[in-house]
Design a protein around this motif. Structure first.
Motif, PDB file in Angstrom:
ATOM      1  N   TRP A  10       0.851  -1.202   0.000  1.00  0.00           N
ATOM      2  CA  TRP A  10       0.000   0.000   0.000  1.00  0.00           C
ATOM      3  C   TRP A  10       0.880   1.243   0.000  1.00  0.00           C
ATOM      4  O   TRP A  10       1.801   1.351   0.794  1.00  0.00           O
ATOM      5  N   ASN A  11       0.609   2.162  -0.932  1.00  0.00           N
ATOM      6  CA  ASN A  11       1.345   3.424  -1.012  1.00  0.00           C
ATOM      7  C   ASN A  11       0.745   4.401  -0.003  1.00  0.00           C
ATOM      8  O   ASN A  11      -0.381   4.884  -0.186  1.00  0.00           O
ATOM      9  N   LYS A  12       1.498   4.668   1.048  1.00  0.00           N
ATOM     10  CA  LYS A  12       0.972   5.498   2.142  1.00  0.00           C
ATOM     11  C   LYS A  12       0.711   6.926   1.706  1.00  0.00           C
ATOM     12  O   LYS A  12      -0.310   7.524   2.056  1.00  0.00           O
ATOM     13  N   SER A  13       1.618   7.506   0.909  1.00  0.00           N
ATOM     14  CA  SER A  13       1.467   8.910   0.514  1.00  0.00           C
ATOM     15  C   SER A  13       0.302   9.112  -0.447  1.00  0.00           C
ATOM     16  O   SER A  13      -0.397  10.126  -0.388  1.00  0.00           O
ATOM     17  N   LYS A  14       0.073   8.135  -1.335  1.00  0.00           N
ATOM     18  CA  LYS A  14      -1.017   8.257  -2.312  1.00  0.00           C
ATOM     19  C   LYS A  14      -2.298   7.584  -1.838  1.00  0.00           C
ATOM     20  O   LYS A  14      -3.352   7.740  -2.450  1.00  0.00           O
ATOM     21  N   ASP A  15      -2.215   6.844  -0.742  1.00  0.00           N
ATOM     22  CA  ASP A  15      -3.353   6.103  -0.185  1.00  0.00           C
ATOM     23  C   ASP A  15      -4.026   5.238  -1.260  1.00  0.00           C
ATOM     24  O   ASP A  15      -5.229   5.327  -1.499  1.00  0.00           O
ATOM     25  N   GLU A  16      -3.218   4.388  -1.859  1.00  0.00           N
ATOM     26  CA  GLU A  16      -3.718   3.480  -2.891  1.00  0.00           C
ATOM     27  C   GLU A  16      -2.808   2.255  -2.948  1.00  0.00           C
ATOM     28  O   GLU A  16      -1.674   2.285  -2.473  1.00  0.00           O
ATOM     29  N   PRO A  17      -3.306   1.141  -3.548  1.00  0.00           N
ATOM     30  CA  PRO A  17      -2.461  -0.052  -3.652  1.00  0.00           C
ATOM     31  C   PRO A  17      -1.206   0.232  -4.475  1.00  0.00           C
ATOM     32  O   PRO A  17      -1.232   0.989  -5.438  1.00  0.00           O
ATOM     33  N   GLN A  18      -0.106  -0.397  -4.086  1.00  0.00           N
ATOM     34  CA  GLN A  18       1.155  -0.269  -4.803  1.00  0.00           C
ATOM     35  C   GLN A  18       1.460  -1.635  -5.422  1.00  0.00           C
ATOM     36  O   GLN A  18       1.982  -2.528  -4.756  1.00  0.00           O
TER      37      GLN A  18
END
Length: 456
Positions: free
Chosen positions: A300-308
């Motif tokens: 999970w991409n914390k800065s973009k708040d979306e799956p990585q």
């Protein structure tokens, strides 16, 4: 009185203001600063006294601040005092300016209004803050409100001192009773919020005992808080974690595959991610619950708040990785959200049970000293007028006195205060309290742009 430099004629009301001061109409008005709100209020009061022949004691003006009440009373009294000896033409112009009837009969009545107000029971118009009104009402019906006759209102430093004394009494009692649950809950609250913020939180809660009374005791408080937080399970949190994160329920093969692909990728990020997943899988179930967030950010991409899942340079560039990572992200995200909500609910329930206990000690302290704070005055007045066997009788007694209610600064009048106004006006338009030979009205004015607490 002739026109001279000491007399300032009234400015004529504009059409919208004239519509608002029609004494027979019920009005809900929005008025910004500088638009003549106080002039409208005073004009409406004067026209009620003048044209509808309302007795001063039958008119109730409620405003939010003492300064606002004083200003309104001063304006009305100064204007009525000036009319006593005002030259007839100037009096006519004043009455025309507010849209009032201005014939000889009404001009004569206008010149007598000041004396009528001064001779009214109580020494004048009822222009009060909501708290002053509540104090007066409760003083008239102390036993019905469950108060000691002759009670004293408190606020500010005196109230804070009483709250701290109640807090100290609660802690001493808990220590004597070896109530470790309450002591631990108080310690957790203080550590989480800081001493000053925790004290403010407890004080706010203690000020609304009716709300605190609705919170169940013991484990029921946690269930109640979970419903508030949107958590649907009823089992203890550790049992829910065990049933959700044990090897029997997790997709271990998917986790191991993602760890292996990151390890094979060979970058520092990949190796760290693989180690995090492996550590999580080797941990016992309680530790898995404690470190679920750390696991979640492996995909999970914390800065973009979306799956990585497939960004080059951030994840392994192999065909099967995006689907595996997305499935795991869709698994951990709702679990983590539920875990956070459940943890919040447990901390909230713990804090509220402390506050509920403090409210009991605070009420006991107030009763012992024969005092009452402003929040409690509002609460008890609303209860006196709306609940219990005596409410109808109290409203009936008041209904014989109040025919017109004006509410200033309505944007800062909260629900409990509106409950009081609603109860006062409950018989205006129906029931035995309706007077067929009288006009009975409600006037309310507020400013959306000047709400102290947000438009309530």
């Amino acid at each position: 009185m002739s026109e001279d430099a000491t007399f300032k004629p009234l400015h004529p009301l504009i059409p919208a203001q004239r519509a608002a001061v029609q004494p027979e109409e019920n009005i809900w008005l929005s008025a910004s600063a500088g638009t003549g709100k106080t002039q409208v209020l005073t004009a409406r009061v004067i026209r009620l006294l003048l044209e509808e022949n309302v007795e001063p004691e039958n008119l109730l003006c409620i405003t939010f601040t003492k300064a606002g009440a004083a200003e309104m009373a001063e304006r009305i009294n100064q204007r009525l005092a000036s009319w006593v000896q005002l030259e007839d033409t100037a009096l006519f112009r004043d009455m025309e300016a507010i849209g009032a009837k201005s014939g000889p009969e009404y001009r004569q009545r206008a010149s007598e209004l000041f004396a009528k107000v001064l001779d009214a029971p109580g020494g004048g118009l009822q222009i009060l803050t909501i708290h002053s009104f509540c104090q007066s009402l409760l003083g008239s019906f102390p036993e019905e409100a469950g108060l000691v006759p002759g009670f004293k209102p408190i606020e500010g430093a005196e109230q804070q001192t009483l709250l701290r004394e109640a807090l100290a009494a609660m802690v001493i009692a808990a220590e004597e009773a070896k109530d470790q649950d309450l002591i631990r809950s108080l310690q957790k609250l203080s550590l989480a919020m800081g001493e000053e913020a925790a004290e403010k939180f407890l004080a706010k809660c203690a000020a609304v005992p009716d709300v605190m009374d609705a919170i169940p005791e013991g484990a029921g408080a946690t269930v109640w808080a979970r419903r508030l937080a949107g958590v649907t399970f009823d089992q203890p949190l550790d049992e829910w974690i065990a049933s959700t994160l044990s090897d029997d329920t997790i997709d271990r093969s998917a986790l191991e595959s993602v760890a292996s692909l990151n390890r094979d990728w060979g970058t520092a990020t990949g190796l760290k991610r693989a180690a995090t997943i492996s550590e999580w899988l080797e941990a016992d179930v309680p530790q898995r619950g404690a470190t679920l967030e750390k696991l979640h950010f492996c995909w999970w991409n914390k800065s973009k708040d979306e799956p990585q899942t497939q960004t080059r340079g951030q994840v392994p560039q192999v065909d099967e990785y995006p689907e595996l990572a997305l499935d795991l992200a869709n698994w951990t995200k709702p679990l983590l959200d539920t875990l956070r909500r459940a943890d919040y609910a447990e901390r909230l329930a713990s804090a509220l049970l402390v506050a509920k206990r403090l409210g009991y000690y605070y009420t006991q302290s107030q009763n012992a000293r024969g005092v009452i704070d402003f929040d409690d005055m509002i609460r008890r007045t609303a209860a006196l007028l709306n609940n219990g066997r005596m409410a109808q009788w109290v409203r009936f007694k008041l209904d014989r006195q109040i025919d017109h209610i004006l509410v200033d600064e309505a944007q800062d009048t909260n629900k409990a205060q509106w409950d009081i106004v609603s109860a006062l006006a409950s018989d205006f338009f129906s029931g035995f309290g309706q007077h067929s030979d009288k006009i009975r009205t409600i006037f309310s004015v507020g400013d959306f742009k000047q709400a102290i607490y947000g438009f309530q």
